[in-house]
Every structure is written in structure tokens, then in C-alpha cells.
Design a protein around this motif. Structure first.
Motif, PDB file in Angstrom:
ATOM      1  N   CYS A  82       0.835  -1.207   0.000  1.00 55.00           N
ATOM      2  CA  CYS A  82       0.000   0.000   0.000  1.00 55.00           C
ATOM      3  C   CYS A  82       0.868   1.253   0.000  1.00 55.00           C
ATOM      4  O   CYS A  82       0.592   2.217  -0.733  1.00 55.00           O
ATOM      5  N   ASN A  83       1.912   1.247   0.817  1.00 51.73           N
ATOM      6  CA  ASN A  83       2.810   2.399   0.882  1.00 51.73           C
ATOM      7  C   ASN A  83       3.393   2.715  -0.492  1.00 51.73           C
ATOM      8  O   ASN A  83       3.434   3.879  -0.908  1.00 51.73           O
ATOM      9  N   ARG A  84       3.801   1.692  -1.200  1.00 54.33           N
ATOM     10  CA  ARG A  84       4.443   1.920  -2.500  1.00 54.33           C
ATOM     11  C   ARG A  84       3.432   2.286  -3.583  1.00 54.33           C
ATOM     12  O   ARG A  84       3.714   3.142  -4.418  1.00 54.33           O
ATOM     13  N   PHE A  85       2.282   1.664  -3.586  1.00 56.93           N
ATOM     14  CA  PHE A  85       1.256   2.038  -4.555  1.00 56.93           C
ATOM     15  C   PHE A  85       0.845   3.503  -4.378  1.00 56.93           C
ATOM     16  O   PHE A  85       0.752   4.260  -5.351  1.00 56.93           O
ATOM     17  N   TYR A  86       0.605   3.899  -3.140  1.00 51.14           N
ATOM     18  CA  TYR A  86       0.147   5.264  -2.883  1.00 51.14           C
ATOM     19  C   TYR A  86       1.270   6.276  -3.080  1.00 51.14           C
ATOM     20  O   TYR A  86       1.063   7.339  -3.685  1.00 51.14           O
TER      21      TYR A  86
END
Length: 710
Positions: free
Chosen positions: A624-628
Motif C-alpha cells: 500500500c505504501n508503494r502504490f500510494y
């Protein structure tokens, strides 16, 4: 010395006239449509620098009257005229004490082959080379130096290409389309050739020569046998006649079944005497029409293309048949290693290694096996192909993709030099530490007699050549790295920015930072942590749920393997064991999920959703951190681009600005598709610090379906 006849001939050259027209236009118009690429030759604003160059270049002299050296002279005259505002005469005998440029062939000098040397002697700038092509490359190198407004004394030195064959592979079709092309239709107007040659062909050749590219394959690897007909060979000959004036050889992709489809034979078996004779006769015809023809590029027994395995023969059997036909003419066979079978129990990752490593040493001496940088297919990030280092008796060439098939087409800004360098700098460890992929490709590790680096071209009929203006940098970077793979992405980017966009130091730094970060930003919202890119029919839209196809490895779920336990493809001994194809330290680091670098984690391991990573987050939280973060970083790219507006041509600035706006919208599209789909397996909430997607998974699926059917 140059004859009057030669000067008259070069003055009538369409490419020369077009170059002069562009130089004149750039003095009267500010808007830049991108056509001139990095060869703008604009008047130097710094009066001191300009005056220094004027004093240093009073004349140009050469004794070589050939076409290639003639283009070197043309380029120097045009470039210096544009940069200084002064016309530089071509002279037979320089005036006493005058300073100028002297081009000299020196076959016994240190600069041999395509290499060159630039020295300052008695006030003159001397470009020496062992060949006319070397003089051309040296002339472009001098102009590149001057375009950056650098002191003349810093240009002194020698330069030699690391790789012999530095090529573009065009995936252009006879009807004018380009497979995986995102910049319009084909450059080659087959319906007009050979009678009419577009002046753009000269500018294409100029651009390639300026970065050291010396070969081009003009047609698609999914080849039509039509290109081997006499009619089309005459058309190809017209292109070759232009390209050879810039030191560029012409190659053809060939349809392996041509003896049947074109020649009317009952078979295309490479061991059949009639088939071998057909190819020998066809090669003789080609060299009658194109005397300096380079050779064949072959895609065989891959994705439905015919090949020697159709007859129970090996890739070596097929390649060697063609190599024998070409050998006496000095031609080469470039045989692609992009092969994989539709085996539901297999790992596509392993396919090329399993087919080619057993054949090491069985290929003819004029065969190069061309290997994609990674084991799958030009993904946003891949580990290097395990073929590199494991075929010491067979020359392996590198194949990169400049056109952004899996990198957002011509919509997303992705600077690819970091992709190229990441592979080249990877250590295979086959002969201990320092056995880099670069040393495999340049031949120094295994003493290859032939070396090759190819890039799938991103050019098209769009006025700016590449669709996205910033994609020109990928063409440029490929050429510079094929010549010298020790250059850094930062050096190449800053060089290209000064040649193409601006000289203002602050803005050069800003644009360079965008370029250096652009690939990681794209990977962030597209394929973080080694999440292998799902296959889709368009290669563009997010479709991680796609699970139906005629073959398993043409589905998305085949690659990411998401389930209730975790995510990723297990390629350790407990899985497909693809890691066994690597050597030494590379395998040791990758096979342990605790030591595997995060960028490759999901390439090699099926990781539990709750597994804590080195970042302190579990797998789901890190994804999630990397997608966002990746999607939000496109907003950062937009802000940085806005900062440089005052020093960027308004047409280019506006073009990039609108593409960045679309890139952000599509980054959100990718982010939402992945997060909502993977959440159905992870069954964890989106961390509170991130806004939950405003669309449902079903709504995202509908948007993708709408894109795919249009």
C-alpha cells in the motif's frame, strides 16, 4: 582534397538541405516541435564562449572525399554555423596561423575501427580515426561538447565503442503499422519506395550516427516473407543507400518459413538440401542488391512464429543454416532467445536458459544469440537474464526495449537509462566477483569475437519522433550506453537536457532529478517489490484479475500468484527452482527472503501477507505504501516540471504538462486496481494514513473493460 564535383553533390543532398532549413527556422521561431532532437545547434547566448569558439574554428579541412566523411564535414559546418552565427569555410589549404578543424584518417594511429581521437595541436582541433565512420563519430562528439558550452581543451581524448554492433530493431510492418509503437505509424513509406525517399530518412540516419548507432533492422521480428521478395529488397536498398552514408548497415528480420511461403518448397527444414540452397540463392540476391547488407535477425519458435523446432531441429540448426549462407559475404545471424512454450506446469522464467544453454558452442562463428535484459519480457523491473554468463562459447547480444510496452507507452514519463544500467551493472558471479553483464555483452568476460547491443526502437511518424518528448532521452541514452556502458544515467541525462531543453543550471538539475526518479515512481504504482506485471491484451491497462487465456502464461494470475496466504512467485528449490540457473552470490542473496533485495522479493518468493519486511511494515502495508507513494509522486513530477517553465520551449512544456496530468490519472487507476484486487486476498484494511479508493473494485474493472474494447 575535396573535389568540386563532391561539394556539388553534397550540396544537393536532401538531408543537408533539410538541415540548413531547420537551422534557419530555429533562428526565426521560438516554438520547438521536437523534430530536431538533440541536434539543435542553437546560437550560443554567452558572448565570451561564442567568441572563443569563433576564434578556434576558422576553417575545416579533410583529405577524405567519401560520403561518410563528407557528412562529417557537413555536420561540422552546420553545427558551428548554428552555434556561432558564422559560416565556416571548407578549405584545401589552411591559411598560415589560422585555427580550424582537421579531419584525418590514420589507420596506424591509436584510434582504430569506429574509434576516434580529438587533439589540439598548434591551435588546430585534430580529429583522427581509423575509418570514415570514426571521423563522423568524432565530429558529432566535438559538436556535442560545444553544444554544452564546455571549454575546448576538455574535449581532448580518445573514444572507442565498447560494443561492435550497436543497433536499433524496428518492429515495423509492411502496411505501415508498428507493433508496440506509440509514436504514430512507420517511418518507412514502403508504398513510395524505392522511387521516392523521404528527407526524414536522412535525419533518422543523422540522429543515429550522432550517438554511435551503426546498424538498423527495418522490419518487425514477427516478419513478413514479403521483405525477401525482389520488389521489397529494392525498397530496402533505397533506405540502405541513405544509411550507409552515415556508417549504418541495414539488416532484415526474416520469416523462417519463407522457403515454403515464398519459395514454394514443400518444407522449411534447415537440414533439407533444397531449403539450404534456397536461402543461399536468396542471400546472393540480397547482396547483389544491397552490397553492404548486415545480416538477418530471427524470431523462431516463439509466440507462434515458425522455426527449426517445427522439424525436430534445434535453434543452432536453424541459425547455422542461415549463417552458412551469409558467411562468405561477411553477414551475421542474430538469433533471438525470446522463446517459451505453453506448458502449464513450467515457469516461463526458465525457458530461454533451458533451450539455449545446452546449445552453447554449437552455433556458427557468425551467429549472435540476442537476449532480452530480463528473463520474462521487458518488465518495469526484472532481474538480469540467467543466460548472461552461462554461454561462454556463444556470443550473447543484449536486447533492450526503448518503446515503452510495459512502461506506460507514450503517456508516462519514464527515463530508461537506469533500467539499462541496472542490468549492465548486475554481477553474474560466473567467474567470481566482477563478472558483470556488461562484461558479458562487451565480450571481455568470455572473449566473444562478435558483440552486439540492440534497442527496440521508439521512433514513429510523429513530428517529435517518439510521441512523448521526454522519450527521446531513451533513444539517446541507448546509443550512448551502447558506445560506452560505463557512463552513468545522471551524466547522460544532464548531457541530453543541455542539448535538448535548457542550459540553465538550476533547471538542468531539476529535470535531471525528475528523470532519475521517474522509473522508480512508475514501478511504485505499477509493480512494486518485484510484483511481476500482469499480462493483458493491451499491455497497458491494469487487469490483475485476468485469468483466462489460450495459455496459462498469458494470464495475470500466472505471474503474481496472489492467494489467501500471500503474494509472489516461488522460484526457490521449494518452487520452480529458477534460481538454480544463477551462480554464486547472486543466487545466495536472492534465494533467502531475508536477504533478497526488496525490489526483487516477489520475483523469487511467495511472501505471506503478514510477513514483516525490513521497512518495519508487513507485506500488505508495504505494498500500500508503494502504490500510494508512487501515484502521489507523479504530483511531485508535475510540480517540478512547473518550476522549469521559464526556460523550456512553450510547445514542449505544454506537451509534457498534459501528459503528466494523464499520467497521474492513470497512476491512480493502477493503484486502485491493485489495492482493491489484492485486498480481496490480504483481507486487511488500507492503512489509515492513506485515503481509501473512491471506486469499488467492480467500478475499476468496468473502466478497464471499457478501455480494452475501444
Amino acid at each position: 582534397m575535396l573535389s568540386v564535383k563532391f561539394l556539388f553533390r553534397t550540396a544537393k543532398n536532401p538531408g543537408w538541405l533539410l538541415l540548413l532549413a531547420f537551422l534557419a527556422a530555429c533562428k526565426t521561431a521560438y516554438a520547438d516541435d521536437g523534430y530536431r532532437l538533440w541536434l539543435k545547434y542553437e546560437l550560443i547566448g554567452n558572448a565570451a564562449v561564442r567568441e572563443d569558439y569563433i576564434k578556434s574554428f576558422r576553417f575545416i579541412a579533410t583529405t577524405d572525399t567519401g560520403a561518410v566523411a563528407g557528412h562529417a564535414v557537413q555536420e561540422l559546418r552546420a553545427g558551428l554555423s548554428g552555434l556561432t552565427g558564422k559560416q565556416i569555410p571548407l578549405v584545401k589549404t589552411p591559411e598560415p596561423n589560422a585555427k580550424g578543424i582537421i579531419l584525418a584518417i590514420s589507420p596506424r594511429g591509436q584510434a582504430s575501427g569506429d574509434g576516434f581521437a580529438i587533439n589540439l595541436q598548434a591551435g588546430n582541433t585534430i580529429i583522427t580515426a581509423g575509418s570514415p565512420a570514426g571521423l563522423l563519430y568524432g565530429s558529432f562528439a566535438l559538436l556535442r561538447h560545444l553544444q554544452q558550452h564546455l571549454p575546448l581543451e576538455k574535449v581532448v581524448g580518445e573514444s572507442h565503442p565498447k560494443v561492435q554492433l550497436r543497433m536499433l530493431n524496428h518492429w515495423d510492418n509492411p502496411e505501415g503499422t508498428i507493433e508496440r509503437g506509440y509514436a504514430g505509424s512507420s517511418l518507412w513509406k514502403w508504398y513510395e519506395l524505392p522511387e521516392t525517399t523521404d528527407p526524414r530518412y536522412y535525419d533518422y540516419a543523422r540522429a543515429n550516427a550522432s550517438i554511435g548507432i551503426n546498424g538498423t533492422v527495418v522490419n518487425n521480428v514477427n516478419a513478413s516473407a514479403r521483405f525477401l521478395t525482389t520488389e521489397y529488397l529494392q525498397k530496402v536498398a533505397a533506405l540502405a543507400g541513405i544509411f550507409r552514408q552515415y556508417g549504418i548497415k541495414t539488416y532484415l528480420s526474416v520469416h523462417f518459413a519463407a522457403p515454403k511461403t515464398l519459395g514454394g518448397l514443400k518444407t522449411s527444414d534447415p537440414l533439407d538440401p533444397e531449403v539450404r540452397k534456397w536461402w543461399a540463392d536468396k542471400v546472393k540476391e540480397i547482396y547483389r542488391i544491397i552490397p553492404d547488407f548486415g545480416g538477418f535477425l530471427v524470431k523462431a519458435n516463439s509466440e507462434g512464429e515458425p522455426g527449426p523446432q517445427d522439424y525436430g531441429r534445434t535453434h543452432a540448426d536453424g541459425a547455422n543454416m542461415l549463417a552458412q549462407a551469409l558467411e562468405s559475404f561477411g553477414g551475421v545471424v542474430i538469433w533471438r532467445a525470446f522463446v517459451y512454450k505453453a506448458d502449464p506446469a513450467a515457469d516461463r522464467f526458465k525457458a530461454a536458459y533451458e533451450e539455449f544453454v545446452p546449445l552453447d558452442g554449437r552455433f556458427a562463428k557468425n551467429v549472435i544469440v540476442q537476449v532480452k535484459n530480463g528473463p520474462i519480457d521487458f518488465q518495469p523491473r526484472e532481474p538480469f537474464s540467467p543466460l548472461f554468463g552461462n554461454m561462454p562459447k556463444t556470443p550473447l547480444g543484449m536486447e533492450y526495449q526503448l518503446t515503452q510496452e510495459y512502461l506506460g507507452f507514450a503517456t508516462h514519463w519514464v527515463y530508461e537509462a537506469p533500467v539499462f544500467k541496472e542490468c549492465l551493472d548486475s554481477d553474474t558471479y560466473v567467474n567470481g566477483k566482477g563478472s558483470t553483464v556488461a562484461r558479458v555483452v562487451d565480450g571481455s568476460l568470455h572473449n566473444y569475437p562478435l558483440t552486439c547491443m540492440a534497442g527496440v526502437a521508439n521512433t514513429g511518424s510523429d513530428r517529435n519522433w517518439t510521441g512523448h518528448p521526454m522519450a527521446q532521452a531513451n533513444w539517446y541514452a541507448f546509443g550512448r550506453l551502447a558506445w560506452n556502458h560505463t557512463l552513468s544515467p545522471e551524466t547522460i541525462a544532464e548531457e541530453w537536457i543541455r542539448l535538448t531543453l535548457t542550459h540553465r543550471a538550476e533547471d538542468v538539475a531539476t529535470v535531471s532529478e525528475i528523470m532519475q526518479r521517474s522509473r522508480e515512481i512508475y514501478v511504485g504504482y505499477n509493480t512494486p517489490l518485484g510484483l511481476s506485471r500482469p499480462w493483458t491484451g493491451s499491455h497497458y491497462a491494469p487487469e490483475p484479475w485476468q485469468n483466462r487465456s489460450s495459455r496459462p502464461d498469458w494470464t495475470a494470475v500466472y505471474y503474481h500468484r496472489a492467494d489467501s496466504l500471500g503474494l509472489g512467485f516461488d522460484r526457490t528449490a521449494s518452487g520452480s527452482n529458477a534460481l538454480q540457473q544463477y551462480s554464486g552470490r547472486a543466487r545466495e542473496v536472492w534465494q533467502d527472503p531475508r536477504t533478497c533485495p526488496l525490489p526483487y522479493l516477489l520475483w523469487f518468493h511467495h511472501v505471506p501477507w503478514t510477513q514483516k519486511l525490513g521497512t518495519g511494515r508487513n507485506l500488505w502495508e508495504e505494498l500500500c505504501n508503494r502504490f500510494y507513494t508512487g501515484a502521489d509522486s507523479v504530483l511531485w513530477m508535475q510540480r517540478q516540471w512547473t518550476r522549469v517553465q521559464p526556460s523550456i520551449d512553450p510547445e514542449i512544456f505544454a506537451n509534457v504538462k498534459t501528459r503528466l496530468a494523464k499520467q497521474y490519472r492513470e497512476a491512480i487507476w493502477w493503484r486502485d486496481a491493485w489495492v482493491l484486487y489484492l485486498q480481496t486476498f490480504a483481507r486487511q484494511p488500507v492503512p489509515a494514513i492513506y485515503a481509501r479508493p473512491t471506486r469499488t473494485l467492480e467500478e475499476v474493472r468496468k473502466s478497464v473493460n471499457a478501455y480494452l474494447i475501444r
